[in-house]
Design a protein around this motif. Sequence first.
Motif, short mmCIF file in Angstrom:
data_model
loop_
_atom_site.label_atom_id
_atom_site.label_comp_id
_atom_site.label_asym_id
_atom_site.label_seq_id
_atom_site.Cartn_x
_atom_site.Cartn_y
_atom_site.Cartn_z
N CYS A 105 -2.82 27.95 12.23
CA CYS A 105 -2.58 27.42 13.69
C CYS A 105 -1.78 28.19 14.71
CB CYS A 105 -2.11 25.91 13.46
SG CYS A 105 -1.86 24.99 14.90
N LEU A 106 -2.16 28.38 15.74
CA LEU A 106 -0.96 29.24 16.73
C LEU A 106 0.43 28.31 16.72
CD1 LEU A 106 -3.47 30.55 19.51
CD2 LEU A 106 -2.42 31.60 17.57
N GLU A 148 -9.63 21.85 16.33
CA GLU A 148 -8.92 21.73 17.69
C GLU A 148 -8.90 20.24 18.05
OE1 GLU A 148 -7.26 23.93 19.03
OE2 GLU A 148 -7.96 25.27 17.46
N HIS A 151 -6.08 18.33 16.99
CA HIS A 151 -4.95 18.17 17.88
C HIS A 151 -4.94 17.33 18.78
CE1 HIS A 151 -2.78 21.99 16.69
NE2 HIS A 151 -3.77 22.75 16.70
#
Length: 196
Positions: A105-106, A148, A151
């Motif tokens: 994950c960034l 995503e 998130h």
Amino acid sequence: MILPIVAYGDPVLRREAEEIGQDYENLSVLIDNMFETMEQANGVGLAAPQIDLSIRLFIVDTTPFVDSKGLSEEEKNEMNGFREVFINPIVIEEEGKPWAFEEGCLSIPGINEDVRRKPTVTIEYYNREWQLIEKTFSGLIARVIQHEYDHIEGVLFTDKINALKRRLISRKLESISKGIVDANYQMKFYKPRKAK
Ligand code: ZN
């Protein structure tokens, strides 16, 4: 414009994000900025909370994943150039026998762990042109979408790994939240206000 990516530890990553309207300010510019930010960080997905906006919006581009091992030609073709914007998405259904894949994950650089997810996801969302779409995805595309989607629900992949592994990485997560991190892109770290 490249935006700083919010690091683990910021409460914005834990919030359930809110739906937006079609008149959301500068939406098109925001989406362009998100793609630019994701690409310079070599990501395959980016959700709005990761750029400090608690709204139900994420983007996916699976093209960098095309060289992953074990993909069929069909999967490669599907993933090559799959570039989509998901606005106000709702997961309708997840199906199949969960399979493990090493995720990253960034917002959590330097940590990669196996996460088990169901292989197929049916999702309803508005695309960039604000058309309502309902579609079923599978394999790696589904996985990126599920990651995503988590998130915007305030869930991170590290919540989904087994307890032992989570203990092993807890110090690393703590370091990331303090800004001790080695990422080749700009990040933003949460600074709690001191109580007076
Ligand atoms: Zn992520």
